[in-house]
Design a protein around this motif. Structure first.
Motif, PDB file in Angstrom:
ATOM      1  N   MET A  20       0.830  -1.195   0.000  1.00  0.00           N
ATOM      2  CA  MET A  20       0.000   0.000   0.000  1.00  0.00           C
ATOM      3  C   MET A  20       0.864   1.244   0.000  1.00  0.00           C
ATOM      4  SD  MET A  20      -1.281   0.024   4.012  1.00  0.00           S
ATOM      5  CE  MET A  20      -2.887  -0.221   3.457  1.00  0.00           C
ATOM      6  N   ARG A  21       0.265   2.343  -0.361  1.00  0.00           N
ATOM      7  CA  ARG A  21       0.931   3.642  -0.306  1.00  0.00           C
ATOM      8  C   ARG A  21       0.658   4.269   1.056  1.00  0.00           C
ATOM      9  NH1 ARG A  21       4.534   3.978  -4.077  1.00  0.00           N
ATOM     10  NH2 ARG A  21       4.359   6.205  -4.204  1.00  0.00           N
ATOM     11  N   SER A  22       1.523   5.132   1.479  1.00  0.00           N
ATOM     12  CA  SER A  22       1.367   5.769   2.795  1.00  0.00           C
ATOM     13  C   SER A  22       0.049   6.529   2.918  1.00  0.00           C
ATOM     14  CB  SER A  22       2.555   6.688   3.080  1.00  0.00           C
ATOM     15  OG  SER A  22       2.763   7.609   2.031  1.00  0.00           O
ATOM     16  N   GLU A  23      -0.490   7.001   1.804  1.00  0.00           N
ATOM     17  CA  GLU A  23      -1.767   7.724   1.836  1.00  0.00           C
ATOM     18  C   GLU A  23      -2.936   6.817   2.250  1.00  0.00           C
ATOM     19  OE1 GLU A  23       0.899   9.664  -1.198  1.00  0.00           O
ATOM     20  OE2 GLU A  23       0.314   7.610  -0.788  1.00  0.00           O
ATOM     21  N   GLU A  24      -2.775   5.499   2.136  1.00  0.00           N
ATOM     22  CA  GLU A  24      -3.835   4.548   2.465  1.00  0.00           C
ATOM     23  C   GLU A  24      -3.781   4.042   3.905  1.00  0.00           C
ATOM     24  OE1 GLU A  24      -4.503   1.603  -0.951  1.00  0.00           O
ATOM     25  OE2 GLU A  24      -2.378   2.167  -1.108  1.00  0.00           O
ATOM     26  N   VAL A  25      -2.705   4.301   4.610  1.00  0.00           N
ATOM     27  CA  VAL A  25      -2.474   3.702   5.922  1.00  0.00           C
ATOM     28  C   VAL A  25      -3.580   4.025   6.913  1.00  0.00           C
ATOM     29  CG1 VAL A  25      -0.953   3.733   7.942  1.00  0.00           C
ATOM     30  CG2 VAL A  25       0.000   3.464   5.653  1.00  0.00           C
ATOM     31  N   ASN A  26      -4.015   5.258   6.994  1.00  0.00           N
ATOM     32  CA  ASN A  26      -5.009   5.637   7.991  1.00  0.00           C
ATOM     33  C   ASN A  26      -6.357   4.951   7.812  1.00  0.00           C
ATOM     34  OD1 ASN A  26      -3.178   8.423   8.163  1.00  0.00           O
ATOM     35  ND2 ASN A  26      -3.960   7.609  10.077  1.00  0.00           N
ATOM     36  N   ARG A  27      -6.630   4.441   6.624  1.00  0.00           N
ATOM     37  CA  ARG A  27      -7.874   3.695   6.415  1.00  0.00           C
ATOM     38  C   ARG A  27      -7.849   2.399   7.233  1.00  0.00           C
ATOM     39  NH1 ARG A  27      -9.001  -0.232   2.881  1.00  0.00           N
ATOM     40  NH2 ARG A  27      -7.125   0.172   1.673  1.00  0.00           N
ATOM     41  N   LEU A  28      -6.712   1.703   7.259  1.00  0.00           N
ATOM     42  CA  LEU A  28      -6.587   0.455   8.010  1.00  0.00           C
ATOM     43  C   LEU A  28      -6.078   0.660   9.431  1.00  0.00           C
ATOM     44  CD1 LEU A  28      -5.078  -1.917   5.300  1.00  0.00           C
ATOM     45  CD2 LEU A  28      -7.374  -1.956   6.238  1.00  0.00           C
ATOM     46  N   PHE A  29      -5.271   1.692   9.621  1.00  0.00           N
ATOM     47  CA  PHE A  29      -4.660   1.981  10.912  1.00  0.00           C
ATOM     48  C   PHE A  29      -5.027   3.409  11.318  1.00  0.00           C
ATOM     49  CE2 PHE A  29      -2.091  -1.165   8.733  1.00  0.00           C
ATOM     50  CZ  PHE A  29      -1.794  -2.100   9.708  1.00  0.00           C
ATOM     51  N   PRO A  30      -6.244   3.624  11.813  1.00  0.00           N
ATOM     52  CA  PRO A  30      -6.723   4.985  12.092  1.00  0.00           C
ATOM     53  C   PRO A  30      -5.874   5.767  13.088  1.00  0.00           C
ATOM     54  CG  PRO A  30      -8.500   3.385  12.333  1.00  0.00           C
ATOM     55  CD  PRO A  30      -7.258   2.621  12.088  1.00  0.00           C
ATOM     56  N   THR A  31      -5.169   5.105  13.965  1.00  0.00           N
ATOM     57  CA  THR A  31      -4.373   5.803  14.970  1.00  0.00           C
ATOM     58  C   THR A  31      -2.927   6.026  14.534  1.00  0.00           C
ATOM     59  OG1 THR A  31      -3.832   3.736  16.101  1.00  0.00           O
ATOM     60  CG2 THR A  31      -5.797   4.932  16.864  1.00  0.00           C
ATOM     61  N   ALA A  32      -2.594   5.607  13.322  1.00  0.00           N
ATOM     62  CA  ALA A  32      -1.219   5.799  12.824  1.00  0.00           C
ATOM     63  C   ALA A  32      -0.924   7.288  12.661  1.00  0.00           C
ATOM     64  CB  ALA A  32      -1.039   5.090  11.484  1.00  0.00           C
ATOM     65  N   PRO A  33       0.312   7.678  12.915  1.00  0.00           N
ATOM     66  CA  PRO A  33       0.677   9.089  12.725  1.00  0.00           C
ATOM     67  C   PRO A  33       0.688   9.448  11.238  1.00  0.00           C
ATOM     68  CG  PRO A  33       2.619   7.788  13.219  1.00  0.00           C
ATOM     69  CD  PRO A  33       1.438   6.872  13.367  1.00  0.00           C
TER      70      PRO A  33
END
Length: 76
Positions: A20-33
């Motif tokens: 995945m791209r870093s722009e997609e991370v918060n969709r799966l990991f909402p608490t990620a910085p």
């Protein structure tokens, strides 16, 4: 097979990697910085799609799965 039956496969013992791209991370990991845009990352996900870990290295994600004694499956 129902969606619920499919999601329960693996019983916490099976995982897969998702590039995945870093722009997609918060969709799966909402608490990620917040992350720098455009980074290539790898998410380790349980068989039901639950997020386990995210890293910038495929090898690190596989090592995490091995450490947790998860069986890696290929999903296409």
């Amino acid at each position: 097979m129902t969606n619920e039956q499919l999601a329960s496969l693996g019983g916490g013992r099976v995982a897969y990697l998702k590039a995945m791209r870093s722009e997609e991370v918060n969709r799966l990991f909402p608490t990620a910085p917040a992350l720098q845009p455009g980074l290539q990352l790898f998410a380790l996900l349980a068989a039901d799609g639950s997020p386990i870990a995210v890293t910038n290295s495929r090898d690190a994600a596989v090592a995490n799965a091995m450490q947790q004694e998860l069986e890696m499956m290929s999903v296409h």
